[in-house]
Design a protein around this motif. Sequence first.
Motif, short mmCIF file in Angstrom:
data_model
loop_
_atom_site.label_atom_id
_atom_site.label_comp_id
_atom_site.label_asym_id
_atom_site.label_seq_id
_atom_site.Cartn_x
_atom_site.Cartn_y
_atom_site.Cartn_z
N VAL A 81 0.70 -1.17 -0.05
CA VAL A 81 -0.01 0.07 0.05
C VAL A 81 1.03 1.26 -0.13
O VAL A 81 0.64 2.35 -0.79
N MET A 95 1.46 4.35 -3.22
CA MET A 95 1.19 5.76 -2.63
C MET A 95 2.42 6.74 -3.03
O MET A 95 2.23 8.04 -2.79
N LEU A 144 -14.31 7.50 -9.93
CA LEU A 144 -14.25 7.02 -8.61
C LEU A 144 -15.49 7.47 -7.80
O LEU A 144 -15.88 8.71 -7.51
N VAL A 160 -15.28 6.06 -2.08
CA VAL A 160 -13.90 5.59 -2.19
C VAL A 160 -13.03 6.75 -2.18
O VAL A 160 -11.82 6.38 -1.67
N SER A 161 -13.08 7.91 -2.75
CA SER A 161 -12.19 8.92 -2.76
C SER A 161 -12.04 9.46 -1.38
O SER A 161 -10.64 9.58 -1.07
N ARG A 162 -12.98 9.74 -0.69
CA ARG A 162 -12.63 10.03 0.63
C ARG A 162 -11.90 9.13 1.52
O ARG A 162 -11.38 9.38 1.94
N SER A 163 -12.15 7.59 1.34
CA SER A 163 -11.66 6.83 2.38
C SER A 163 -10.29 6.68 2.05
O SER A 163 -9.32 6.56 2.59
N THR A 164 -9.79 6.73 0.54
CA THR A 164 -8.50 6.76 0.10
C THR A 164 -7.57 7.86 0.52
O THR A 164 -6.67 7.58 1.10
N ARG A 165 -8.35 9.23 0.59
CA ARG A 165 -7.74 10.38 1.22
C ARG A 165 -7.33 10.13 2.83
O ARG A 165 -6.41 10.39 3.07
N THR A 166 -8.44 9.54 3.29
CA THR A 166 -8.26 9.32 5.02
C THR A 166 -7.26 8.40 5.16
O THR A 166 -6.41 8.60 6.07
N LEU A 167 -7.16 7.24 4.35
CA LEU A 167 -6.08 6.06 4.48
C LEU A 167 -4.77 7.03 4.27
O LEU A 167 -3.77 6.60 5.02
N THR A 168 -4.62 7.41 3.25
CA THR A 168 -3.45 8.08 2.85
C THR A 168 -2.67 9.17 3.75
O THR A 168 -1.29 9.06 4.24
#
Length: 601
Positions: A297, A301, A557, A561-569
């Motif tokens: 992951v 990134m 997207l 999904v976009s929000r979750s990706t930004r949070t994880l990043t």
Amino acid sequence: MLTPNALPPLVIALPIAGACLLLALGRHVSRRVIDSLALAVAAAGTACAGCLLYAAGHGAVVTWAGGWRPTAHFAVGIVLVADQVGAGAALLVAVLTLLALLFGWHYFDDLQAHYPALMLLFSAGMSGFALTGDLFDMFVFFELMSVAAYALTGLKNEEPESVQGGLNFGVINSLGAYLCLFGIGLVYARTGQLGLPQLAAELAGHGRDIVVIVGFALVVTGWLVKAAVVPFHFWLADAHAVAPAPVCVLFSGVMAPLGIYGMARLYWSGFRVALAPAAVHRMMLVLALVTAVLGAVMCLMQRHLKRMLAYSTIAHIGLFLLGIAALTPAGVAAAALYLAGHAAVKGALFLMTGIILSQYRSLDEHRLFGRVRHPGIGALFVVAAVMLAGLPMTGAGLGKALLEESGRSGALTATVIVVSALTGAAVLRAGLRVFFGSGDRPGVANTEQETTGAHEQPDAATPAGRPPATMVGAVVALLALAVALGVPAVAGAAGPAAAQFCDSLGYRTRALRGIATVAPGGPHIEWTATGIAWGAASAALAVAIAACALFLPPKLLPRTVSRSTRTLTTALHRLHSGHLGDYAAWLMVGAAVVTALIASG
């Protein structure tokens, strides 16, 4: 004429003597002479390591230092035990050192002999770690390779980033070394032995001993820090980001994987009789899965090319550990072959990033979009990225196929496929953007947490245009090695080597009594239809993920999904804060987890 018993000490002593010679002559001869001598020493070391591997094919080569010889009830002295796996690791160290020095011909004109001398000392430490049969000597060689690695990381000591990366590397690895030394003290206090064959003989027949278990866990923690297994991994990307490209070849190719080798050696050669296999399997499996997934992951990134490759190494370390976790010769053979194939491919990729940095003074995937005008190097970069994903008919692909077949679990097979595909996709995406301008031009803005590599000082400034033949030659040689390791006639030796490695009784008998035992038959190494199919699937998945990253508009997207990706990043970037205090805290947490998992068996 050299006898086989003289080869293990020679493999270690030759680069040390060469480093001393280079430092003595450094101020009196030209840089061309220094580089020629360094290459000659590295070539001689490679020849000796090759001879040692051949000799080990007829049985482990045992050398007792200082003329000591064990008797029936008395075994002291320092022993070198070169079985096929250990000799193979030493040969891999020697080959990568030779090609790194070839790539670095005239690389640091202002460092005189210090750079090649440090490289030779570094290789001596790694070879000694692979060949010694003594627990305390493992620590000594661990420290030798560490000190050389710290110096090589901080070569550009006038740059704050270089100092910071070297400091993180040095402090975290030193903390791991302290825990390791404390564990060695516990083991010695309980058993009175430090040699691995002597330890195995002392522990045989004894019941469960919590002091020995804790000692083993602490020693293993030190090796896992060097291997950059999660949560001990924080230093690795920082060190790779600032270390010269040819140094990164050794960091990713052998130094970090040697931590996994050290743990496996310690278990099979000394502590197998004292530990519950189920507990060791559980500890390795948990760490392997977390390391592989987090590394993949984080790799996806990155836009800093060297940090991307570093996190790919972390992900593959997890996969190597997954093979060792099977606690079978098949798993060891898969891990060993995968490790060697990965070292060749990853080494080539790091050298190509060195070429990019030397001519463009940047490692930012976004800012380099379409700027790198070297289609030949670009083609090699793209091919290496697909190899990294497990392309069939390569060493990494064959090791990956064996790993998938040795696990006998659909979930583990899927993990191997997805992790290898994600790391290959990240590198493929970067290569297509940088060399060929594929996809839409990415934005160049960066967040506070993101390291871009936009303005990097080159290790060496080469003229614009065609890279020097020594640089390109080293890259081609590594990729050729990666392909050769996928040939069953070459890779087939991994099966008997793994069986010999896992034969604890044979190791002890050979070292203490000089009696060669017949190791059980190892796994047969060959390509199968299933292995080829899974390798093709991994490569295809990597291409598909890279294509989505390049050509799929972000607005397609779903918003969630976009929000979750930004949070994880954001969370992962904050986790990798760069603060030593945070990294030291995670190291202590990891040490507690490792100890608890082993002690709970």
